[in-house]
Design an enzyme around this catalytic site. Structure first.
Site: not given
Ligand SMILES: C[C@H](CCC(=O)NCCS(=O)(=O)O)[C@H]1CC[C@H]2[C@@H]3CC[C@@H]4C[C@H](O)CC[C@]4(C)[C@H]3C[C@H](O)[C@]12C
Length: 325
Positions: A2, A16
């Site tokens: 991100c 973002r």
């Molecule tokens: C994954 C995303 C970041 C994007 C990213 O960087 N993706 C690369 C992955 S990789 O690095 O390539 O492997 C992040 C950003 C915000 C996050 C939510 C925040 C609220 C909530 C918190 C809870 O505790 C768990 C579930 C929850 C819905 C979260 C899910 C997930 O974590 C979200 C979507």
């Protein structure tokens, strides 16, 4: 992966890219002032500034990815694998579960300065929201119109960094990202600086933009940090709302992820699912999605902000083509 960024003209902007290979059911969510925030370990906040942002709303609770409050404070959570260390609740600390951190800060602070004070007592805990939603590793950017900070909890504890470039991505830790920027200190927006390669050699600049030669273009978090910092720090636009949000989405566009370039498995590719831009002064949440390049917006002040339940808007995800004949 991100990327988060800020941008200031007459108003102040914060937003973002969310890059991922799948999607929860995220929506634009407005949390009005009387929605009771019940936290696991600290006392509930019954009345607070209204909040708008992107969230996955579960059982009425807004799990915000990024949001702002009506005081003009913005906050975004980005992936922070390996380095992130959420801990067990600790005696003598304000123990805040990672999914509570955005609501906690945005319901109790109006400025980055206040957020710094609040965070100095915080231990971010590993308590999951539910069995179905385990804790994910995150770090955060917090910004008002004036200051930007980055919040990271690692094995050595909670760190709050001043962020002089107004951007953040993912790994490595923020201090290391800033150190790496020095590798690019000779980059410039000037098209044709005098040749510094070696005495007696006049290498002809055959193209515009050669002052930026060497700026990384790949999708890694370290490269996106340099690319978006260079773009954001040199960005210019008129100060109208239209020019400002256009420029903002171009800043995020400099590090967007196109489907096919970041492979995570059989037929699994990370893409920029959405890009967001909060006008911190007006309480407007703008966004685009991977297939909808038209900017959509939700204005918090068009809602009843004295309510007590979260109001949601489904994302408009289809491409909006403006046929001219
Ligand atoms: C994954 C995303 C970041 C994007 C990213 O960087 N993706 C690369 C992955 S990789 O690095 O390539 O492997 C992040 C950003 C915000 C996050 C939510 C925040 C609220 C909530 C918190 C809870 O505790 C768990 C579930 C929850 C819905 C979260 C899910 C997930 O974590 C979200 C979507």
């Amino acid at each position: 992966m991100c990327t988060a960024a800020t941008y200031n003209t007459r108003c102040h902007y914060f937003g973002r890219n969310l890059d991922l290979e799948y999607s929860y059911h995220e929506q634009v969510a407005v949390t009005p002032r009387n929605y009771p925030f019940q936290f696991r370990n600290v006392k509930s906040v019954m009345k607070h500034p209204a909040i708008i942002g992107m969230a996955f709303v579960v059982d009425g609770f807004p799990l915000y990815y990024d949001a702002m409050n009506e005081k003009g404070l913005g906050m975004a959570g980005l992936n922070f694998p390996d380095n992130c260390d959420f801990k067990d609740p600790q005696e003598g600390k304000d123990n805040i579960a990672s999914f509570e951190l955005i609501p906690y800060v945005l319901s109790l602070c109006s400025t980055t300065e206040e957020a710094k004070v609040l965070l100095s007592h915080v231990n971010i805990t590993n308590e999951p929201f539910s069995d179905k939603l385990p804790t994910n590793p995150l770090h955060w950017m917090v910004a008002d119109g004036k200051d930007v900070i980055v919040v990271e909890q690692t094995a050595s504890g909670l760190h709050v960094y001043d962020d002089p470039v107004g951007v953040m991505t993912n790994n490595p830790t923020f201090d290391m990202q800033m150190n790496r920027l020095a590798d690019y200190r000779n980059l410039s927006v000037e098209s044709a600086l005098p040749c510094a390669f070696a005495k007696g050699l006049d290498l002809h600049p055959y193209s515009r933009g050669m002052g930026g030669m060497g700026l990384p273009g790949d999708l890694s978090s370290a490269s996106r940090f340099v690319k978006v910092a260079f773009t954001r720090m040199n960005s210019l636009s008129d100060d109208s709302e239209s020019a400002s949000i256009s420029q903002f989405f171009h800043i995020l566009g400099s590090v967007e992820q196109q489907r096919g370039l970041c492979k995570l498995g059989e037929d699994k590719y990370e893409i920029t699912i959405y890009s967001s831009c909060c006008n911190l002064d007006l309480g407007i949440y703008y966004y685009t999605t991977y297939e909808n390049s038209q900017i959509s917006a939700v204005d918090m002040h068009h809602e009843n902000l004295d309510g007590d339940t979260v109001v949601t808007y489904d994302l408009i995800k289809g491409q909006q083509v403006h046929y001219q004949n």
